[in-house]
Motif scaffolding. Structure first.
Motif, mmCIF file in Angstrom:
data_model
loop_
_atom_site.group_PDB
_atom_site.id
_atom_site.type_symbol
_atom_site.label_atom_id
_atom_site.label_comp_id
_atom_site.label_asym_id
_atom_site.label_seq_id
_atom_site.Cartn_x
_atom_site.Cartn_y
_atom_site.Cartn_z
ATOM 1 N N GLY A 1 50.382 30.191 36.412
ATOM 2 C CA GLY A 1 49.496 30.824 35.437
ATOM 3 C C GLY A 1 49.524 32.334 35.554
ATOM 4 N N THR A 2 50.619 32.846 36.067
ATOM 5 C CA THR A 2 50.874 34.268 36.310
ATOM 6 C C THR A 2 50.107 34.750 37.533
ATOM 7 N N ARG A 3 50.811 35.468 38.375
ATOM 8 C CA ARG A 3 50.201 36.182 39.492
ATOM 9 C C ARG A 3 50.827 37.566 39.530
ATOM 10 N N SER A 4 49.989 38.586 39.571
ATOM 11 C CA SER A 4 50.448 39.972 39.616
ATOM 12 C C SER A 4 49.814 40.654 40.820
ATOM 13 N N VAL A 5 50.589 41.440 41.545
ATOM 14 C CA VAL A 5 50.104 42.068 42.777
ATOM 15 C C VAL A 5 50.539 43.527 42.808
ATOM 16 N N ARG A 6 49.611 44.396 43.151
ATOM 17 C CA ARG A 6 49.903 45.791 43.457
ATOM 18 C C ARG A 6 48.791 46.311 44.358
ATOM 19 N N THR A 7 48.932 47.534 44.844
ATOM 20 C CA THR A 7 47.852 48.162 45.600
ATOM 21 C C THR A 7 47.577 49.545 45.019
ATOM 22 N N ALA A 8 46.436 50.102 45.395
ATOM 23 C CA ALA A 8 46.065 51.457 44.997
ATOM 24 C C ALA A 8 45.486 52.169 46.214
ATOM 25 N N PRO A 9 45.637 53.486 46.298
ATOM 26 C CA PRO A 9 45.128 54.203 47.478
ATOM 27 C C PRO A 9 43.606 54.303 47.482
ATOM 28 N N LEU A 10 43.016 54.162 48.658
ATOM 29 C CA LEU A 10 41.584 54.360 48.850
ATOM 30 C C LEU A 10 41.338 55.635 49.651
ATOM 31 N N ASP A 11 40.151 56.198 49.512
ATOM 32 C CA ASP A 11 39.855 57.482 50.159
ATOM 33 C C ASP A 11 39.892 57.410 51.675
ATOM 34 N N ASP A 12 39.656 56.221 52.240
ATOM 35 C CA ASP A 12 39.609 56.096 53.702
ATOM 36 C C ASP A 12 40.972 55.807 54.316
ATOM 37 N N GLY A 13 42.038 55.898 53.515
ATOM 38 C CA GLY A 13 43.380 55.665 54.033
ATOM 39 C C GLY A 13 43.876 54.250 53.872
ATOM 40 N N ARG A 14 42.989 53.338 53.543
ATOM 41 C CA ARG A 14 43.403 51.967 53.281
ATOM 42 C C ARG A 14 43.935 51.846 51.848
ATOM 43 N N ARG A 15 44.370 50.636 51.512
ATOM 44 C CA ARG A 15 44.845 50.367 50.164
ATOM 45 C C ARG A 15 43.956 49.294 49.525
ATOM 46 N N LEU A 16 43.793 49.375 48.218
ATOM 47 C CA LEU A 16 43.070 48.345 47.488
ATOM 48 C C LEU A 16 44.093 47.355 46.952
ATOM 49 N N LEU A 17 44.052 46.129 47.445
ATOM 50 C CA LEU A 17 44.921 45.066 46.949
ATOM 51 C C LEU A 17 44.362 44.566 45.619
ATOM 52 N N ILE A 18 45.195 44.542 44.576
ATOM 53 C CA ILE A 18 44.770 44.113 43.246
ATOM 54 C C ILE A 18 45.612 42.918 42.836
ATOM 55 N N ASP B 1 36.457 26.995 32.221
ATOM 56 C CA ASP B 1 35.459 27.507 33.152
ATOM 57 C C ASP B 1 35.999 28.768 33.826
ATOM 58 N N THR B 2 35.487 29.925 33.436
ATOM 59 C CA THR B 2 35.991 31.188 33.975
ATOM 60 C C THR B 2 35.627 31.355 35.441
ATOM 61 N N ARG B 3 34.459 30.864 35.849
ATOM 62 C CA ARG B 3 34.072 30.984 37.261
ATOM 63 C C ARG B 3 35.033 30.207 38.154
ATOM 64 N N GLU B 4 35.441 29.036 37.698
ATOM 65 C CA GLU B 4 36.411 28.250 38.469
ATOM 66 C C GLU B 4 37.733 29.002 38.595
ATOM 67 N N ARG B 5 38.129 29.670 37.520
ATOM 68 C CA ARG B 5 39.381 30.445 37.561
ATOM 69 C C ARG B 5 39.262 31.627 38.522
ATOM 70 N N PHE B 6 38.120 32.316 38.515
ATOM 71 C CA PHE B 6 37.917 33.396 39.478
ATOM 72 C C PHE B 6 38.017 32.866 40.906
ATOM 73 N N ASP B 7 37.408 31.730 41.173
ATOM 74 C CA ASP B 7 37.464 31.143 42.507
ATOM 75 C C ASP B 7 38.902 30.811 42.899
ATOM 76 N N ARG B 8 39.671 30.282 41.949
ATOM 77 C CA ARG B 8 41.060 29.912 42.220
ATOM 78 C C ARG B 8 41.895 31.160 42.531
ATOM 79 N N LEU B 9 41.673 32.248 41.768
ATOM 80 C CA LEU B 9 42.434 33.479 41.991
ATOM 81 C C LEU B 9 42.042 34.116 43.321
ATOM 82 N N SER B 10 40.750 34.098 43.644
ATOM 83 C CA SER B 10 40.295 34.642 44.927
ATOM 84 C C SER B 10 40.896 33.856 46.086
ATOM 85 N N ALA B 11 40.948 32.539 45.941
ATOM 86 C CA ALA B 11 41.527 31.704 46.991
ATOM 87 C C ALA B 11 43.008 32.014 47.167
ATOM 88 N N TRP B 12 43.718 32.241 46.056
ATOM 89 C CA TRP B 12 45.144 32.586 46.145
ATOM 90 C C TRP B 12 45.322 33.899 46.900
#
Length: 505
Positions: free
Chosen positions: A274-291, A303-314
């Motif tokens: 169902g498509t998965r896309s991954v990148r990161t962005a810089p954070l001010d504390d030197g870490r990266r934000l995984l998107i 059910d959108t909540r179920e889809r959010f849960d599935r994506l978070s689990a992935w």
């Protein structure tokens, strides 16, 4: 998904709020009126102002805050799997023109970042389309070959920066990612410095394509302009029947910080799962934000909540230890024949233009649209005008099965949703909404957390399909053409321009 993630919304909006602009309250004149303040509208307005035109931008909400404010902000010419298809449907020259137009758009955006000194976290990254299924490797080899033939620095690889093995990937070097809000807010400031005007909270209701054109707004004020550009993501005017050639697609996004040494060092997408896309962005504390993006679906379905849960689990399964702190959703518009529609609004027009159908790749596509439309409005030649021309018919005929499938789905919702059983209003728990039966009528009813009921007409004000409730985002959505409404009926996202009518219950 954590409670914090549910409440966070877009990271881009959170970290670049921007100053509001006033609505249009009096009649004005301009060389060009641009309807829509996302990346396509602002890029077009910026280029026109640089070409010496006076420009007025009309945005129904806040600029760079709707679709553009919820993107993953990849600025890439590698649009999942497009070049092998273009080579087959448009020929090698069509694929080359597509690659060249997208490449020039990215180069132009990079030049603007340098020229204006925009601090928008612009980073050069390689872009990858990958699969984990070995049965799809030949598909990727063909894509890599077609992309290279189209003139891109593309290759087939089996090693990536992802923390899990892949069966194969197409890699295109020298692409980019950025903070879209910081980029566009700086572009808006430069536009205003060049005499351009931006009006927010200004809904457009009508377009008279006379000479000059006249744009009427919900505030009662009118813009008189020689040319008009409709850049509202999904066109708000259907006089060219573009809605029949476009389909809305919603995707979810979750994000959370990771240590810098866990950066994936690239931008990734797979058509699998169902498509998965991954990148990161810089954070001010030197870490990266995984998107992480995925779970695409038609608005108003499932059910959108179920889809959010599935994506978070992935995200947690593939990046162990990541704490999901942000969650939001974005919306894309897919054309039935693969290529965006940028150019004259309909066959008979002389001064109305449109930019739509970017299929999830609006960052490079929006910049490209600004360059192309400015060339057309100022009378300059552009090599890829024909490729993107909304009036094209030959490619529509060639990809008729997809067109017919899209229309069958719309018809299914228009008729079928009216036949579904409707629950009684008493069955609604707090925080939920549904199309219910009350007094013999169907009503779109939302019960707030205090238990109060809010009733609306369930008929979308665009073309009359029945809306459905998205509990995760607390919004009413139309499955036919993607219009979205707040629980009080206010339009969140078009093509609808009128709110859902309020009802008594």
């Amino acid at each position: 998904m954590t409670d914090n993630a549910q409440l966070s919304g877009s990271y881009w909006l959170e970290t670049a709020p921007g100053a509001p602009r006033p609505p249009l309250t009096e009649d004005i004149e301009a060389d060009v009126a641009v309807i829509g303040g996302g990346i396509a509208g602002l890029s077009t307005a910026s280029e026109l102002a640089r070409a010496g035109r006076s420009v007025a931008v009309l945005e129904a909400g806040r600029i760079a805050a709707s679709v553009t404010g919820h993107t993953t902000a990849k600025v890439s010419v590698l649009h999942t799997l497009v070049y092998d298809k273009l080579r087959r449907t448009r020929g090698p020259e069509g694929a080359r023109l597509y690659a060249r137009s997208q490449t020039e758009a990215i180069e132009h955006a990079a030049a603007l970042v340098d020229e204006l000194g925009i601090d928008c976290e612009w980073e050069t990254r390689d872009s990858y389309t990958y699969v984990c299924d070995a049965g799809r490797v030949d598909e990727l080899r063909a894509e890599a070959s077609a992309a290279k033939e189209a003139g891109l620095p593309a290759s087939f690889v089996t090693e990536t920066g992802l923390p899990f093995p892949v069966a194969g990937a197409v890699r295109v070097t020298g692409q980019a990612q950025f903070h879209p809000r910081k980029y566009l807010l700086a572009l808006a400031e430069d536009l205003e410095a060049r005499g351009g005007r931006i009006f927010e909270d200004t809904t457009v209701h009508g377009l008279d394509e006379g000479e000059p054109c006249r744009v009427s707004t919900g505030t009662g004020a009118t813009v008189t302009a020689r040319d008009v550009v409709v850049a509202t993501h999904y066109p708000i005017f259907d006089r060219a029947l573009l809605f029949a050639r476009l389909s809305p697609r919603r995707e979810l996004v979750v994000a959370g910080p990771v240590e810098a040494d866990r950066d994936v060092a690239g931008m990734y997408i797979t058509p699998d799962e169902g498509t998965r896309s991954v990148r990161t962005a810089p954070l001010d504390d030197g870490r990266r934000l995984l998107i992480v993006t995925g779970e695409h679906f038609t608005p108003g379905t499932g059910d959108t909540r179920e889809r959010f849960d599935r994506l978070s689990a992935w995200a947690r399964d593939h990046f162990p230890g990541v704490d999901v702190t942000h969650a939001w959703a974005t919306q894309d518009i897919d054309p039935t024949d693969t290529v965006p529609m940028v150019g004259p609004l309909h066959p008979g027009t002389r001064h109305a233009y449109v930019a739509t159908g970017f299929g999830g790749w609006g960052m490079s596509g929006g910049v490209m649209a600004g360059l192309l439309l400015t060339a057309q409005i100022t009378g300059r030649e552009c090599a890829w005008s024909g490729l993107y021309d909304p009036r094209r018919l030959k490619t529509q005929a060639r990809e008729m099965p997809r067109f017919l499938k899209t229309q069958a789905q719309v018809a299914g919702h228009f008729v079928g949703d009216r036949l579904k059983p409707a629950p009684p209003v008493d069955a609604l728990p707090p925080g939920e909404g549904a199309v219910v039966r009350a007094g013999g009528d169907r009503l779109a009813v939302y019960r707030d957390e205090a238990g109060a009921l809010h009733a609306l007409s369930p008929r979308c004000t665009h073309l009359g399909c029945l809306v459905s409730f998205n509990a995760a985002e607390c919004a009413w959505e139309c499955p036919c053409h993607g219009s979205r409404f707040a629980t009080d009926g206010k339009v969140i996202q078009g093509p609808a321009t009128e709110p859902l009518e309020r009802r008594d219950i």
